[in-house]
Scaffold this motif. Structure first.
Motif, PDB file in Angstrom:
ATOM      1  N   TYR A  91       2.408   5.079   0.136  1.00  0.00           N
ATOM      2  CA  TYR A  91       2.273   6.292   0.942  1.00  0.00           C
ATOM      3  C   TYR A  91       1.602   7.388   0.127  1.00  0.00           C
ATOM      4  O   TYR A  91       1.930   7.574  -1.054  1.00  0.00           O
ATOM      5  CB  TYR A  91       3.654   6.805   1.366  1.00  0.00           C
ATOM      6  CG  TYR A  91       4.315   5.988   2.435  1.00  0.00           C
ATOM      7  CD1 TYR A  91       3.674   5.691   3.622  1.00  0.00           C
ATOM      8  CD2 TYR A  91       5.618   5.520   2.270  1.00  0.00           C
ATOM      9  CE1 TYR A  91       4.294   4.956   4.619  1.00  0.00           C
ATOM     10  CE2 TYR A  91       6.252   4.777   3.255  1.00  0.00           C
ATOM     11  CZ  TYR A  91       5.580   4.493   4.429  1.00  0.00           C
ATOM     12  OH  TYR A  91       6.201   3.767   5.406  1.00  0.00           O
ATOM     13  N   ILE A 110       0.897  -1.173   0.000  1.00  0.00           N
ATOM     14  CA  ILE A 110       0.000   0.000   0.000  1.00  0.00           C
ATOM     15  C   ILE A 110       0.926   1.212   0.000  1.00  0.00           C
ATOM     16  O   ILE A 110       1.869   1.294   0.777  1.00  0.00           O
ATOM     17  CB  ILE A 110      -0.988  -0.027   1.176  1.00  0.00           C
ATOM     18  CG1 ILE A 110      -0.288  -0.345   2.504  1.00  0.00           C
ATOM     19  CG2 ILE A 110      -2.098  -1.035   0.908  1.00  0.00           C
ATOM     20  CD1 ILE A 110      -1.190  -0.139   3.710  1.00  0.00           C
ATOM     21  N   ASP A 151      13.018  -2.648  -1.280  1.00  0.00           N
ATOM     22  CA  ASP A 151      13.211  -1.702  -0.179  1.00  0.00           C
ATOM     23  C   ASP A 151      12.423  -2.084   1.068  1.00  0.00           C
ATOM     24  O   ASP A 151      12.723  -1.604   2.157  1.00  0.00           O
ATOM     25  CB  ASP A 151      12.802  -0.273  -0.621  1.00  0.00           C
ATOM     26  CG  ASP A 151      11.431  -0.215  -1.285  1.00  0.00           C
ATOM     27  OD1 ASP A 151      10.970  -1.248  -1.806  1.00  0.00           O
ATOM     28  OD2 ASP A 151      10.817   0.873  -1.293  1.00  0.00           O
ATOM     29  N   THR A 210       5.283  -1.864  -9.848  1.00  0.00           N
ATOM     30  CA  THR A 210       4.755  -2.956  -9.017  1.00  0.00           C
ATOM     31  C   THR A 210       3.297  -3.231  -9.373  1.00  0.00           C
ATOM     32  O   THR A 210       2.876  -4.386  -9.494  1.00  0.00           O
ATOM     33  CB  THR A 210       4.788  -2.567  -7.517  1.00  0.00           C
ATOM     34  OG1 THR A 210       6.038  -1.981  -7.218  1.00  0.00           O
ATOM     35  CG2 THR A 210       4.559  -3.780  -6.640  1.00  0.00           C
ATOM     36  N   ASP A 245      -1.352   3.780   2.112  1.00  0.00           N
ATOM     37  CA  ASP A 245      -0.848   3.789   3.478  1.00  0.00           C
ATOM     38  C   ASP A 245      -0.923   5.245   3.927  1.00  0.00           C
ATOM     39  O   ASP A 245      -0.183   6.085   3.414  1.00  0.00           O
ATOM     40  CB  ASP A 245       0.610   3.299   3.405  1.00  0.00           C
ATOM     41  CG  ASP A 245       1.202   2.964   4.745  1.00  0.00           C
ATOM     42  OD1 ASP A 245       0.545   3.216   5.759  1.00  0.00           O
ATOM     43  OD2 ASP A 245       2.339   2.448   4.770  1.00  0.00           O
ATOM     44  N   LEU A 292      13.312   0.050 -10.366  1.00  0.00           N
ATOM     45  CA  LEU A 292      13.330   0.695 -11.657  1.00  0.00           C
ATOM     46  C   LEU A 292      14.272   1.881 -11.493  1.00  0.00           C
ATOM     47  O   LEU A 292      14.145   2.638 -10.521  1.00  0.00           O
ATOM     48  CB  LEU A 292      11.917   1.197 -11.909  1.00  0.00           C
ATOM     49  CG  LEU A 292      11.423   1.385 -13.300  1.00  0.00           C
ATOM     50  CD1 LEU A 292      11.490   0.070 -14.034  1.00  0.00           C
ATOM     51  CD2 LEU A 292       9.969   1.853 -13.236  1.00  0.00           C
TER      52      LEU A 292
HETATM   53  O1  ME8 Z   1       7.031   1.620   1.359  1.00  0.00           O
HETATM   54  N1  ME8 Z   1      11.333   0.800  -8.601  1.00  0.00           N
HETATM   55  O2  ME8 Z   1       5.249   2.764   0.414  1.00  0.00           O
HETATM   56  P1  ME8 Z   1       5.947   3.503  -0.836  1.00  0.00           P
HETATM   57  C1  ME8 Z   1      10.448  -0.182  -8.389  1.00  0.00           C
HETATM   58  N2  ME8 Z   1       3.798   2.361   2.507  1.00  0.00           N
HETATM   59  N3  ME8 Z   1       9.488  -0.134  -7.469  1.00  0.00           N
HETATM   60  C2  ME8 Z   1       9.383   0.988  -6.752  1.00  0.00           C
HETATM   61  C3  ME8 Z   1      10.262   2.075  -6.917  1.00  0.00           C
HETATM   62  C4  ME8 Z   1      11.269   1.943  -7.908  1.00  0.00           C
HETATM   63  N4  ME8 Z   1      12.138   2.914  -8.169  1.00  0.00           N
HETATM   64  N5  ME8 Z   1       9.916   3.035  -6.061  1.00  0.00           N
HETATM   65  C5  ME8 Z   1       8.838   2.558  -5.363  1.00  0.00           C
HETATM   66  C6  ME8 Z   1       5.863   1.987   1.339  1.00  0.00           C
HETATM   67  N6  ME8 Z   1       8.519   1.325  -5.790  1.00  0.00           N
HETATM   68  C7  ME8 Z   1       4.919   1.511   2.412  1.00  0.00           C
HETATM   69  C8  ME8 Z   1       4.514   0.103   2.079  1.00  0.00           C
HETATM   70  S1  ME8 Z   1       3.158  -2.164   2.589  1.00  0.00           S
HETATM   71  C9  ME8 Z   1       2.381  -2.789   3.917  1.00  0.00           C
HETATM   72  C10 ME8 Z   1       3.615  -0.550   3.095  1.00  0.00           C
HETATM   73  C11 ME8 Z   1       7.414   0.466  -5.308  1.00  0.00           C
HETATM   74  O3  ME8 Z   1       4.920   4.460  -1.345  1.00  0.00           O
HETATM   75  C12 ME8 Z   1       7.931  -0.824  -4.681  1.00  0.00           C
HETATM   76  O4  ME8 Z   1       6.907  -1.782  -4.704  1.00  0.00           O
HETATM   77  O5  ME8 Z   1       7.274   4.033  -0.448  1.00  0.00           O
HETATM   78  C13 ME8 Z   1       8.176  -0.401  -3.272  1.00  0.00           C
HETATM   79  O6  ME8 Z   1       8.234  -1.506  -2.401  1.00  0.00           O
HETATM   80  C14 ME8 Z   1       6.962   0.471  -3.015  1.00  0.00           C
HETATM   81  O7  ME8 Z   1       6.748   1.143  -4.264  1.00  0.00           O
HETATM   82  C15 ME8 Z   1       7.168   1.461  -1.904  1.00  0.00           C
HETATM   83  O8  ME8 Z   1       6.087   2.341  -1.895  1.00  0.00           O
END
Ligand code: ME8
Length: 539
Positions: free
Chosen positions: A35, A33, A281, A47, A72, A311
């Motif tokens: 942010y 989920i 991450d 993703t 989130d 990515l």
């Molecule tokens: O971590 N390349 O949310 P977030 C590939 N809220 N995937 C990427 C990316 C990139 N450069 N940047 C982001 C959170 N992602 C928490 C998660 S789950 C219970 C809570 C994708 O908004 C990838 O899936 O920071 C990464 O894990 C997620 O966005 C992080 O999103």
């Protein structure tokens, strides 16, 4: 539908003996989920598109799929973003979440539910889950002091910092000291190791499983799981002064969405089928904290986590690079997080964006995102290979068969029938391994084979007759099968091919493997040429 599935033109394809009920195969798939401190970007789209394609593939297999994504919305990071915009956190999240919903709609994301952590159903599930851990004696009060990165919503040790800054965001960290509640993560070291021993496939790829094991073997410290410094979170049920730390509420969303704390039967149906797709991450949270939390609350850990890479733009996750398109301003430097999926869809079309994300960045490795990459891949695979095949076949059916598509030749001794069955098998295996790029490679090999057959037979030069009918019927059948196999990746484009072939319904109504069997194109249908489906983009 029991005992049969609907094929093209409403044809029923028998799959199991009459009278036997299907064993329901469930597939529960989640994305992280995201942010809502900011709008969705191409990283979160990566993703989400991959998860969507995987969900679609499982729907084709006839699995009962529940595909979840969401946002989130608690924690310091969101509260800070709201304050920076002079807005109340709830108003800010209500506004930002719309941008996620709009972007996912533009990218044709077929999620079955969209969870927001500010929803009452989630608050209730979090409180229930954490109360269960508290009652089991795994939560205790204490004092925490440490170095905190608000962007990560995580603590770091001195050694983990890079030049005194957060290793992921490069932001300064802040000294924090708080009275809060701790989760006894340290009590779960051995149980986690046992779980990993008994479930060797539960984290893929293997390198990521080893990374999770490395964390655990390195020793687990208890985690502070509540905050008193702000109120923007789920209230702690046994102590009003505290709210839960955002990660401690976020992970539980996966259970909330299948009815945890409200509908035990639904949880029992879906939870054993849970598959989390995440970026690298957030491995520690999903592969160390989350299974331990589940164990503490008396819930089985999710059986499958697939961890993908980043990515990159210009070789860095958040690098600055010179890119001058898609909502950016001339040659202004752009960060990956500034590349809006909606602008990309506007510039290149949904099929081009989805296809690039699925085909060019193998899930599990890091890969480059670039505008040039989208265009090159689109021109080669969609405009040239698939688009040309569809266009050429429709044109020649028009000129040699009066616009009515002939039926394919029999499968025996038919090179294209053989190639189609090889493609189906390879694509199925690849999706099973969560390797969309390989599934698409296999599908495009079939397109290549059909183009080569046409080149060799040159039906456009021949007189109308049985030989021309055979060649064109085979090519139409390949287009039908390719539309099925490529539907998870480019649903719009292949649904249009399907329609132009004169077939009713859409590829998404079909079931694999039965409907990909050679000979499904019935012949006698009016084939429409239309304008080029995938017009070439200027490189
Ligand atoms: O971590 N390349 O949310 P977030 C590939 N809220 N995937 C990427 C990316 C990139 N450069 N940047 C982001 C959170 N992602 C928490 C998660 S789950 C219970 C809570 C994708 O908004 C990838 O899936 O920071 C990464 O894990 C997620 O966005 C992080 O999103």
């Amino acid at each position: 539908m029991v005992g049969a599935v609907r094929g093209q033109r409403g044809r029923k394809v028998a799959r199991r003996p009459a009278g036997t009920l299907p064993a329901v195969s469930r597939f529960y798939l989640t994305t992280p989920i995201y942010y809502v401190n900011d709008a969705p970007h191409i990283g979160t789209a990566y993703t989400t598109v991959n998860a969507d394609a995987l969900a679609r593939w499982h729907r084709l297999l006839g699995d009962q799929v529940f595909f979840l994504t969401g946002t989130d919305e608690h924690g310091a990071k969101i509260a800070e973003a709201a304050a920076a915009h002079d807005m109340a956190p709830q108003d800010w999240t209500d506004q930002t979440v719309k941008r996620f919903e709009e972007s996912w709609a533009l990218l044709e994301i077929s999620n079955d539910d969209f969870i927001r952590t500010t929803e009452p159903r989630h608050h209730k599930a979090v409180q229930h889950f954490l109360q269960a851990i508290y009652d089991a004696g795994y939560i205790y009060p204490g004092t925490y002091s440490g170095l905190y990165c608000v962007s990560c919503e995580d603590y770091y040790t001195e050694e983990q910092l890079v030049d005194g800054r957060c290793p992921i965001h490069g932001r300064p960290v802040v000294e924090m000291e708080e009275q809060n509640y701790f989760f006894k993560l340290s009590a779960f070291e051995q149980r986690l190791l046992d779980w990993y021993g008994a479930n060797p496939e539960c984290v893929r790829p293997l390198t990521k499983r080893n990374e999770a094991l490395g964390f655990i073997r390195g020793g687990l410290r208890d985690i502070s799981i509540t905050r008193t410094s702000f109120r923007w979170g789920v209230p702690v049920p046994w102590d009003d002064a505290h709210v839960f730390y955002v990660w401690y509420d976020a992970l539980i969303n996966y259970l909330t969405a299948v009815g945890y704390s409200e509908d035990d039967r639904r949880v029992a149906e879906w939870w054993p089928a849970a598959h989390h797709l995440i970026g690298k991450d957030i491995l520690k949270f999903h592969c160390v904290w989350w299974p331990a939390m589940c164990m503490a609350a008396g819930v089985d850990p999710a059986p499958s986590v697939f961890v993908h890479g980043f990515l990159l733009v210009g070789g860095e996750k958040l690098s600055k690079t010179l890119l001058g398109r898609s909502g950016t301003d001339g040659e202004r430097p752009v960060r990956l997080t500034e590349i809006a999926p909606a602008a990309l869809v506007d510039d290149f079309g949904v099929d081009a964006v989805r296809y690039h994300l699925l085909r060019d960045v193998p899930l599990g490795s890091d890969g480059d995102f670039s505008y040039e990459g989208i265009v090159a891949r689109y021109n080669a695979d969609l405009a040239n290979n698939l688009g040309n095949l569809a266009q050429r076949v429709a044109t020649v059916v028009g000129s040699k068969c009066g616009g009515v598509g002939p039926a394919p030749g029999p499968a025996e001794g038919n090179r294209l029938a053989e190639a189609a069955s090889v493609a189906l098998e390879a694509a199925s295996g690849a999706w099973e391994r969560v390797a969309p790029h390989e599934a698409l490679e296999a599908t495009w090999r079939l397109i290549g084979a059909a183009n080569a057959e046409l080149e060799a037979a040159e039906p456009w030069k021949a007189d109308p007759g049985p030989e021309v009918d055979r060649v064109l019927g085979n090519a139409l059948e390949v287009l039908r099968i390719v539309s099925l196999l490529a539907w998870p990746a480019v649903p719009s484009g292949v649904t249009e091919i399907w329609r132009r072939l004169g077939l009713s319904g859409g590829p998404g109504d079909c079931r694999l493997p039965a409907d990909a069997a050679w000979g499904g194109y019935p012949g006698g249908l009016r084939v429409e040429k239309g304008s080029p489906l995938f017009p070439r983009h200027r490189p």
